[in-house]
Design a protein around this motif. Structure first.
Motif, PDB file in Angstrom:
ATOM      1  N   ALA A 155      22.872  46.343  54.205  1.00  0.00           N
ATOM      2  CA  ALA A 155      23.614  45.100  54.443  1.00  0.00           C
ATOM      3  C   ALA A 155      23.633  44.414  53.253  1.00  0.00           C
ATOM      4  N   VAL A 156      24.421  43.508  52.496  1.00  0.00           N
ATOM      5  CA  VAL A 156      24.287  42.834  51.234  1.00  0.00           C
ATOM      6  C   VAL A 156      24.837  41.371  51.518  1.00  0.00           C
ATOM      7  N   VAL A 157      23.910  40.628  50.735  1.00  0.00           N
ATOM      8  CA  VAL A 157      24.115  39.012  50.870  1.00  0.00           C
ATOM      9  C   VAL A 157      24.350  38.640  49.500  1.00  0.00           C
ATOM     10  N   PHE A 158      25.496  37.882  49.359  1.00  0.00           N
ATOM     11  CA  PHE A 158      25.765  37.414  47.995  1.00  0.00           C
ATOM     12  C   PHE A 158      25.513  35.861  47.731  1.00  0.00           C
ATOM     13  N   ASP A 159      25.207  35.589  46.526  1.00  0.00           N
ATOM     14  CA  ASP A 159      25.275  34.277  46.006  1.00  0.00           C
ATOM     15  C   ASP A 159      26.571  33.969  45.578  1.00  0.00           C
ATOM     16  N   MET A 160      27.140  32.754  45.390  1.00  0.00           N
ATOM     17  CA  MET A 160      28.467  32.570  45.096  1.00  0.00           C
ATOM     18  C   MET A 160      28.701  32.274  43.652  1.00  0.00           C
ATOM     19  N   ASP A 161      28.295  30.858  43.050  1.00  0.00           N
ATOM     20  CA  ASP A 161      28.667  30.419  42.080  1.00  0.00           C
ATOM     21  C   ASP A 161      27.703  31.243  40.746  1.00  0.00           C
ATOM     22  N   GLY A 162      28.345  31.755  39.917  1.00  0.00           N
ATOM     23  CA  GLY A 162      27.595  32.452  38.850  1.00  0.00           C
ATOM     24  C   GLY A 162      27.497  33.692  39.184  1.00  0.00           C
ATOM     25  N   THR A 163      27.588  34.433  40.496  1.00  0.00           N
ATOM     26  CA  THR A 163      27.666  35.676  40.845  1.00  0.00           C
ATOM     27  C   THR A 163      29.159  36.187  41.223  1.00  0.00           C
ATOM     28  N   PHE A 201      31.873  33.969  41.216  1.00  0.00           N
ATOM     29  CA  PHE A 201      32.727  33.099  40.623  1.00  0.00           C
ATOM     30  C   PHE A 201      32.256  32.636  39.130  1.00  0.00           C
ATOM     31  N   ASP A 202      32.837  32.538  38.281  1.00  0.00           N
ATOM     32  CA  ASP A 202      32.138  31.805  36.813  1.00  0.00           C
ATOM     33  C   ASP A 202      32.567  30.213  37.170  1.00  0.00           C
ATOM     34  N   THR A 203      31.950  29.974  38.143  1.00  0.00           N
ATOM     35  CA  THR A 203      31.948  28.346  38.307  1.00  0.00           C
ATOM     36  C   THR A 203      30.925  27.719  37.864  1.00  0.00           C
ATOM     37  N   GLU A 204      29.704  28.130  37.413  1.00  0.00           N
ATOM     38  CA  GLU A 204      28.863  27.339  36.909  1.00  0.00           C
ATOM     39  C   GLU A 204      29.239  26.796  35.520  1.00  0.00           C
ATOM     40  N   ARG A 205      29.914  27.516  34.747  1.00  0.00           N
ATOM     41  CA  ARG A 205      30.641  26.794  33.448  1.00  0.00           C
ATOM     42  C   ARG A 205      31.402  25.833  33.701  1.00  0.00           C
ATOM     43  N   LEU A 206      32.191  25.968  34.949  1.00  0.00           N
ATOM     44  CA  LEU A 206      33.192  25.113  35.276  1.00  0.00           C
ATOM     45  C   LEU A 206      32.276  23.785  35.667  1.00  0.00           C
ATOM     46  N   ALA A 207      31.341  24.003  36.348  1.00  0.00           N
ATOM     47  CA  ALA A 207      30.392  22.974  36.931  1.00  0.00           C
ATOM     48  C   ALA A 207      30.146  21.937  35.516  1.00  0.00           C
ATOM     49  N   ILE A 243      41.349  25.038  38.823  1.00  0.00           N
ATOM     50  CA  ILE A 243      41.505  26.200  39.681  1.00  0.00           C
ATOM     51  C   ILE A 243      42.877  26.305  40.073  1.00  0.00           C
ATOM     52  N   ALA A 244      43.631  25.267  40.207  1.00  0.00           N
ATOM     53  CA  ALA A 244      45.072  24.854  40.415  1.00  0.00           C
ATOM     54  C   ALA A 244      45.882  25.406  39.346  1.00  0.00           C
ATOM     55  N   THR A 245      45.370  25.303  38.057  1.00  0.00           N
ATOM     56  CA  THR A 245      46.002  25.634  37.013  1.00  0.00           C
ATOM     57  C   THR A 245      45.939  27.303  36.456  1.00  0.00           C
ATOM     58  N   HIS A 246      44.779  27.505  36.696  1.00  0.00           N
ATOM     59  CA  HIS A 246      44.263  28.785  36.032  1.00  0.00           C
ATOM     60  C   HIS A 246      43.934  29.895  37.062  1.00  0.00           C
ATOM     61  N   GLY A 247      43.868  29.388  38.270  1.00  0.00           N
ATOM     62  CA  GLY A 247      43.438  30.314  39.440  1.00  0.00           C
ATOM     63  C   GLY A 247      41.712  30.641  39.377  1.00  0.00           C
ATOM     64  N   MET A 248      41.306  31.113  40.400  1.00  0.00           N
ATOM     65  CA  MET A 248      39.658  31.175  40.799  1.00  0.00           C
ATOM     66  C   MET A 248      39.404  31.942  39.679  1.00  0.00           C
ATOM     67  N   PRO A 249      38.261  31.519  39.024  1.00  0.00           N
ATOM     68  CA  PRO A 249      37.548  32.456  37.863  1.00  0.00           C
ATOM     69  C   PRO A 249      36.545  33.602  38.443  1.00  0.00           C
ATOM     70  N   LYS A 267      33.693  39.732  36.539  1.00  0.00           N
ATOM     71  CA  LYS A 267      33.716  41.056  36.370  1.00  0.00           C
ATOM     72  C   LYS A 267      33.129  41.767  37.545  1.00  0.00           C
ATOM     73  N   GLY A 268      34.098  42.765  38.137  1.00  0.00           N
ATOM     74  CA  GLY A 268      33.367  43.600  38.998  1.00  0.00           C
ATOM     75  C   GLY A 268      33.398  43.118  40.654  1.00  0.00           C
ATOM     76  N   ALA A 269      33.568  41.781  40.781  1.00  0.00           N
ATOM     77  CA  ALA A 269      33.574  41.399  42.300  1.00  0.00           C
ATOM     78  C   ALA A 269      34.662  42.013  43.214  1.00  0.00           C
TER      79      ALA A 269
END
Length: 221
Positions: A4-12, A14-20, A80-86, A89-91
């Motif tokens: 099985a695989v467990v994912f982190d989300m931000d920075g893994t 989605f490129d949301t850490e830079r957004l934060a 996100i509303a303007t540019h979409g969810m970031p 790569k590879g996700a």
């Protein structure tokens, strides 16, 4: 054998850490508080409660964290509303591979549940995950093992049968302490020697996990 695989989300995923970082810097400009990238970097991998403590320590007890966090969230949602969810790569490729081969998937993110579900929905990723554990669902934030233990329990898997896909040292430490096999795809933070010693593997992008799992599958036959 990895089951099985467990994912982190931000920075893994989605490129949301830079957004934060951009969002909090926006708050700093609006409010006059000295909020810069080096302060926001201290938040990575932490849940809301711990982020609040970081801001209070840095900016004082009068910093209205929850009020200003809404400004940060609005900034990110507008992006996100303007540019979409970031999506990183590879996700998409990795998730499609894992679904095709029937791997149980869980998410272990320090982000609150409402934001997590919003992000997954915007990316079209919600249906991939059988278990979703968020920062407001556990007592102790990463690097404590709580969130990864809960994520494994949510898909009824032994931690030793799971890899954890992470971008931050705090997340790697959390997964390692929970007994998973941490795989790091560094984003804004690089592993030091201690974190490096915990890793099952280090990758440049998520799609490289496909070869890692193929090798594991072949060895398990």
């Amino acid at each position: 054998m990895i089951k099985a695989v467990v994912f982190d989300m931000d920075g893994t995923l989605f490129d949301t850490e830079r957004l934060a970082i951009a969002g909090w810097e926006h708050v700093g400009r609006v409010t006059g508080y000295p909020i810069h990238a080096d302060l926001v970097m201290k938040l990575l991998g932490r849940n809301i409660k711990n982020c609040h403590l970081v801001f209070q320590e840095a900016l004082g007890a009068d910093f209205d964290f929850y009020r200003y966090r809404k400004l940060k969230t609005a900034y990110i949602e507008d992006y996100i509303a303007t540019h979409g969810m970031p999506v990183l790569k590879g996700a998409r490729e990795l998730l499609a591979y894992l679904k095709e081969r029937g791997y149980p998937l869980a998410l272990a993110t320090s982000t609150d549940r409402a934001t997590t579900l919003y992000n997954l929905k915007n990316a079209g990723f919600t249906d991939y995950f059988s278990g979703i554990v968020c920062g407001d669902m556990v007592e102790n934030s990463k690097p404590a093992p709580d969130i990864y233990l809960a994520a494994c329990a949510s898909i009824q898997m032994d931690p030793g049968d799971c890899i954890a896909l992470e971008d931050s040292p705090a997340g790697v430490t959390s997964a390692y302490r929970a007994g998973l096999h941490p795989v790091m795809i560094p984003d804004l933070q690089q592993p030091d020697e201690t974190v490096q010693s915990m890793l099952y593997a280090r990758l440049d992008s998520l799609d490289q996990a496909i070869a890692l799992l193929e090798k594991d599958r072949a060895a398990g036959k």
